[in-house]
Write an enzyme that holds these catalytic residues in place. Structure first.
Site, PDB file in Angstrom:
ATOM      1  N   ASP A  49       0.859  -1.190   0.000  1.00  0.00           N
ATOM      2  CA  ASP A  49       0.000   0.000   0.000  1.00  0.00           C
ATOM      3  C   ASP A  49       0.887   1.229   0.000  1.00  0.00           C
ATOM      4  O   ASP A  49       2.058   1.167   0.406  1.00  0.00           O
ATOM      5  CB  ASP A  49      -0.916   0.009   1.225  1.00  0.00           C
ATOM      6  CG  ASP A  49      -1.914   1.176   1.180  1.00  0.00           C
ATOM      7  OD1 ASP A  49      -2.589   1.321   0.138  1.00  0.00           O
ATOM      8  OD2 ASP A  49      -2.005   1.937   2.146  1.00  0.00           O
ATOM      9  N   SER A  50       0.329   2.342  -0.432  1.00  0.00           N
ATOM     10  CA  SER A  50       1.090   3.586  -0.420  1.00  0.00           C
ATOM     11  C   SER A  50       1.376   4.048   1.002  1.00  0.00           C
ATOM     12  O   SER A  50       2.300   4.830   1.228  1.00  0.00           O
ATOM     13  CB  SER A  50       0.332   4.677  -1.179  1.00  0.00           C
ATOM     14  OG  SER A  50      -0.926   4.907  -0.561  1.00  0.00           O
ATOM     15  N   CYS A  91      -4.188  -1.270  -2.349  1.00  0.00           N
ATOM     16  CA  CYS A  91      -4.253   0.172  -2.571  1.00  0.00           C
ATOM     17  C   CYS A  91      -5.104   0.364  -3.811  1.00  0.00           C
ATOM     18  O   CYS A  91      -4.770  -0.171  -4.879  1.00  0.00           O
ATOM     19  CB  CYS A  91      -2.848   0.733  -2.796  1.00  0.00           C
ATOM     20  SG  CYS A  91      -2.774   2.464  -3.299  1.00  0.00           S
ATOM     21  N   GLU A 134      -4.091   9.283   7.658  1.00  0.00           N
ATOM     22  CA  GLU A 134      -2.626   9.200   7.763  1.00  0.00           C
ATOM     23  C   GLU A 134      -2.097  10.064   8.906  1.00  0.00           C
ATOM     24  O   GLU A 134      -1.106   9.727   9.550  1.00  0.00           O
ATOM     25  CB  GLU A 134      -1.978   9.646   6.440  1.00  0.00           C
ATOM     26  CG  GLU A 134      -2.155   8.681   5.296  1.00  0.00           C
ATOM     27  CD  GLU A 134      -1.130   7.556   5.288  1.00  0.00           C
ATOM     28  OE1 GLU A 134      -0.022   7.748   5.811  1.00  0.00           O
ATOM     29  OE2 GLU A 134      -1.454   6.471   4.766  1.00  0.00           O
ATOM     30  N   CYS A 143     -11.057   3.097  -0.826  1.00  0.00           N
ATOM     31  CA  CYS A 143      -9.698   3.409  -0.385  1.00  0.00           C
ATOM     32  C   CYS A 143      -9.509   2.688   0.936  1.00  0.00           C
ATOM     33  O   CYS A 143     -10.396   2.729   1.804  1.00  0.00           O
ATOM     34  CB  CYS A 143      -9.505   4.919  -0.209  1.00  0.00           C
ATOM     35  SG  CYS A 143      -7.909   5.370   0.540  1.00  0.00           S
ATOM     36  N   HIS A 165      -7.851   3.328   3.453  1.00  0.00           N
ATOM     37  CA  HIS A 165      -7.817   4.179   4.647  1.00  0.00           C
ATOM     38  C   HIS A 165      -9.202   4.413   5.242  1.00  0.00           C
ATOM     39  O   HIS A 165      -9.348   4.665   6.440  1.00  0.00           O
ATOM     40  CB  HIS A 165      -7.225   5.558   4.313  1.00  0.00           C
ATOM     41  CG  HIS A 165      -5.767   5.549   4.015  1.00  0.00           C
ATOM     42  ND1 HIS A 165      -5.253   5.009   2.872  1.00  0.00           N
ATOM     43  CD2 HIS A 165      -4.706   6.023   4.720  1.00  0.00           C
ATOM     44  CE1 HIS A 165      -3.930   5.161   2.864  1.00  0.00           C
ATOM     45  NE2 HIS A 165      -3.585   5.773   3.980  1.00  0.00           N
TER      46      HIS A 165
END
Length: 277
Positions: A13-14, A76, A161, A195, A197
């Site tokens: 994942d990023s 991702c 994040e 996403c 996240h």
């Protein structure tokens, strides 16, 4: 190109969001070995160009292959949307035709028809995922009768994040995008968190939704799809090692990653900092 014929499952994942997918996969398949790689130094990927996302994702997959991974999951949505097909078609035949790279979009799309009653679905994602129209195209091929509406939510991943997903400031951005997508199509009865996240925002998302709308995080469906894939491909299953071990790699500070990961995972973890560019 690679000497190892057996090894762990790689999850890329990023940033941290892919840990929501990793956690569900590990719960479903605890006996396998895993390497998780977060490219935190260059996150988020959401507004980067196709070329840059492909280059970054290619570097990450290559690193995981060098670490022995036989199968890599792009946990991702932006990487799955912008890089997966190129890696599968251009890079794998050159690197190792026996190894595989899979994404998170198709496993999510496969369940749409049985979840939605109205057949009106909303996709909440990064700017990159929405602009790529990957969900719309995949759903259109599989379920042409389903109407898809996309909503780019560029602030949601940075909120997670930066550990601001439970802050009052998050309420504004969550409500803003939910109100907008439902004004575009009031018949939406299913919202996909496109996403990795976004599951950390699920409490606030449900708070601002009217009753009767289903919210779909991806982790459990990706895990189910992976189990099915390995059942259908025993030759790949034989290449995967079963030691129940997990390694965590990041391109940013190991200590920072470890602290942030505690938000996503219940267990403390050891993290290695690496370079992939």
């Amino acid at each position: 190109m690679f000497s190892q014929q057996t090894g762990p499952i790689g999850i890329f994942d990023s940033g941290y969001g892919g840990l929501t997918v990793f956690d569900k996969i590990r719960q479903a398949m605890p006996e396998y070995d895993y390497i998780y790689l977060g490219d935190n130094a260059r996150a988020p990927y959401g507004q980067r160009s196709f070329e840059v996302v492909y280059r970054f994702t290619r570097q990450a997959v290559l690193k995981l292959f060098e670490e022995g991974c036989q199968l890599v999951i792009l946990a991702c949505n932006t990487a799955s949307a912008k890089a997966l097909r190129s890696i599968q078609q251009l890079d794998l035949p050159e690197w190792d035709a026996e190894r595989r790279v899979l994404g998170v979009i198709r496993p999510t799309v496969e369940i749409m028809d049985r979840i939605s009653t109205t057949k009106h679905i909303g996709i909440l994602g990064t700017s990159g995922t929405i602009s790529s129209q990957s969900y719309s195209l995949e759903i259109g091929k599989m379920f042409p009768h389903i109407k898809v509406t996309g909503e780019a939510c560029p602030m949601w991943a940075p909120l997670v994040e930066n550990n601001e997903f439970d802050s009052p400031g998050a309420d504004y951005f969550v409500k803003k995008h939910l109100d907008h997508i439902l004004s575009v199509d009031p018949r939406i009865d299913t919202l996909v968190l496109g996403c990795t996240h976004y599951p950390l925002l699920i409490g606030k998302i449900k708070q601002y939704l009217p009753a009767g709308i289903t919210v779909l995080p991806q982790g459990e469906y990706v895990a189910e799809s992976l189990i099915d894939y390995l059942n259908r491909h025993p030759e790949m299953n034989r290449r995967l090692t079963h030691g129940g071990e997990c390694r965590f790699l990041t391109t940013e500070s190991a200590a920072k990653f470890s602290d942030a990961a505690s938000v996503f995972l219940n267990d403390p973890i050891e993290v290695e900092q690496i370079s992939i560019d």
